[in-house]
Design a protein around this motif. Structure first.
Motif, short mmCIF file in Angstrom:
data_model
loop_
_atom_site.label_atom_id
_atom_site.label_comp_id
_atom_site.label_asym_id
_atom_site.label_seq_id
_atom_site.Cartn_x
_atom_site.Cartn_y
_atom_site.Cartn_z
N THR A 199 39.29 25.67 29.33
CA THR A 199 37.84 25.70 29.54
C THR A 199 37.45 26.88 30.42
O THR A 199 38.24 27.37 31.23
CB THR A 199 37.35 24.40 30.22
OG1 THR A 199 37.96 24.29 31.52
CG2 THR A 199 37.71 23.17 29.39
N PHE A 200 36.21 27.30 30.27
CA PHE A 200 35.67 28.39 31.07
C PHE A 200 35.67 28.01 32.56
O PHE A 200 36.02 28.83 33.42
CB PHE A 200 34.25 28.70 30.60
CG PHE A 200 33.64 29.91 31.24
CD1 PHE A 200 34.09 31.18 30.93
CD2 PHE A 200 32.58 29.78 32.13
CE1 PHE A 200 33.51 32.31 31.50
CE2 PHE A 200 32.00 30.90 32.70
CZ PHE A 200 32.46 32.17 32.39
N ILE A 201 35.33 26.76 32.85
CA ILE A 201 35.29 26.32 34.25
C ILE A 201 36.67 26.45 34.89
O ILE A 201 36.78 26.92 36.04
CB ILE A 201 34.81 24.85 34.33
CG1 ILE A 201 33.35 24.75 33.86
CG2 ILE A 201 34.95 24.31 35.76
CD1 ILE A 201 32.85 23.33 33.69
N HIS A 202 37.71 26.06 34.19
CA HIS A 202 39.07 26.17 34.72
C HIS A 202 39.39 27.62 35.10
O HIS A 202 39.95 27.89 36.16
CB HIS A 202 40.09 25.68 33.68
CG HIS A 202 41.51 26.04 34.02
ND1 HIS A 202 42.32 25.24 34.79
CD2 HIS A 202 42.25 27.15 33.71
CE1 HIS A 202 43.50 25.83 34.94
NE2 HIS A 202 43.48 26.98 34.29
N ASP A 203 39.02 28.54 34.23
CA ASP A 203 39.34 29.95 34.48
C ASP A 203 38.58 30.48 35.70
O ASP A 203 39.14 31.24 36.50
CB ASP A 203 38.99 30.80 33.25
CG ASP A 203 39.75 32.13 33.24
OD1 ASP A 203 40.90 32.17 33.72
OD2 ASP A 203 39.17 33.13 32.78
N ILE A 204 37.34 30.06 35.87
CA ILE A 204 36.58 30.51 37.04
C ILE A 204 37.15 29.91 38.32
O ILE A 204 37.27 30.60 39.34
CB ILE A 204 35.08 30.16 36.89
CG1 ILE A 204 34.51 30.82 35.63
CG2 ILE A 204 34.31 30.59 38.13
CD1 ILE A 204 34.76 32.31 35.53
N LEU A 205 37.52 28.64 38.27
CA LEU A 205 38.18 28.03 39.44
C LEU A 205 39.41 28.83 39.83
O LEU A 205 39.63 29.14 41.02
CB LEU A 205 38.60 26.59 39.12
CG LEU A 205 37.49 25.54 39.04
CD1 LEU A 205 38.05 24.24 38.45
CD2 LEU A 205 36.88 25.28 40.40
N ASP A 206 40.22 29.17 38.84
CA ASP A 206 41.44 29.94 39.09
C ASP A 206 41.12 31.31 39.69
O ASP A 206 41.79 31.75 40.63
CB ASP A 206 42.21 30.11 37.79
CG ASP A 206 43.49 30.90 37.98
OD1 ASP A 206 44.44 30.36 38.57
OD2 ASP A 206 43.53 32.07 37.52
N LYS A 207 40.08 31.94 39.19
CA LYS A 207 39.75 33.29 39.63
C LYS A 207 39.25 33.33 41.07
O LYS A 207 39.37 34.36 41.75
CB LYS A 207 38.69 33.90 38.71
CG LYS A 207 39.17 34.17 37.28
CD LYS A 207 40.24 35.25 37.21
CE LYS A 207 40.57 35.69 35.80
NZ LYS A 207 41.18 34.63 34.97
N ILE A 208 38.67 32.21 41.56
CA ILE A 208 38.16 32.24 42.93
C ILE A 208 39.09 31.51 43.91
O ILE A 208 38.70 31.22 45.04
CB ILE A 208 36.73 31.69 43.03
CG1 ILE A 208 36.67 30.21 42.66
CG2 ILE A 208 35.78 32.50 42.17
CD1 ILE A 208 35.32 29.56 42.99
#
Length: 241
Positions: free
Chosen positions: A150-159
């Protein structure tokens, strides 16, 4: 070019690219950004219950949809008469190509590049952070979270956050017991409108967890939204130190 957007975050992106209500001629009732401008645009139903007849009457040159947001059968019906761009955004790389595609379609390549560079510049500031274990909840009764695709997972990982449900797909149901592995629990403002009372409920069962309400648009609205979230992400990360 007359465009109908069936995706809230893409509607926002179209206006960020400099389009006006004369070009964006249709939107869903969930397309609420940018607030002042979008109110002038015709509503053509919800993301999952489109008014097909109304869309046809507007006779757009292009319809922009999303695989997850919209209903397959409705999109296929529209494809019989109109050019439909169906997007599918699962990570930051997909978002890069979404903006690039919009830039090419609208002849706004420089604007697309500007937004892409800004997004990568913002997220690069968090690249060296030690990952903190978290869970991100999008629904209650039952509790639902996000998996690795999911897009949310990737953003969590990036921050700087490690999703404890990274081995699961899409939007799995989870129990309070499952959440015990998380140091931080984020309750999203959408699609379920979590509030302080929901923090209080969970805190009683998970006294050791740090629980925050978070802006769902910052995590799930792909397109140009990430370019506006620098201070929001910085404040969130600082509160989690």
């Amino acid at each position: 070019m007359k465009i109908i957007s069936l995706v809230p975050s893409i509607t926002e992106a179209l206006f960020d690219f400099g389009l006006s209500e004369k070009e964006v001629i249709g939107r869903t009732k969930f397309c609420i950004q940018p607030k002042n401008t979008v109110q002038k645009v015709e509503i053509i139903g919800g993301t999952k219950n489109l008014n097909i007849a109304k869309i046809k009457s507007l006779n757009p040159d292009l319809i922009i949809a999303n695989k997850e947001e919209n209903v397959k059968e409705q999109i296929e019906e529209l494809q019989k008469d109109f050019k439909v761009l169906v997007t599918n955004i699962s990570n930051l790389e997909d978002n890069y190509y979404l903006l690039k595609t919009l830039g090419n379609l609208l002849e706004k390549q420089e604007i697309a590049q500007k937004f892409n560079l800004k997004i990568y510049e913002i997220l690069a500031k968090f690249s060296d952070l030690e990952k903190k274990k978290c869970a991100y909840l999008i629904w209650k009764n039952p509790y639902m979270t996000v998996g690795f695709d999911t897009f949310i997972h990737d953003i969590l990982d990036k921050i700087g956050f490690q999703n404890i449900f990274k081995n699961q797909k899409r939007y799995p149901e989870v129990s309070v017991v499952d959440l015990k592995a998380a140091d931080y629990i984020f309750l999203s403002s959408e699609p379920f409108p979590f509030q302080q009372k929901h923090i209080d409920e969970l805190q009683k069962e998970l006294p050791a967890a740090k629980i925050f309400l978070v802006d769902g648009e910052a995590f799930s609205w792909y397109g140009t939204r990430l370019a506006k979230c620098e201070s929001y992400f910085q404040n969130l990360v600082e509160n989690c130190r």
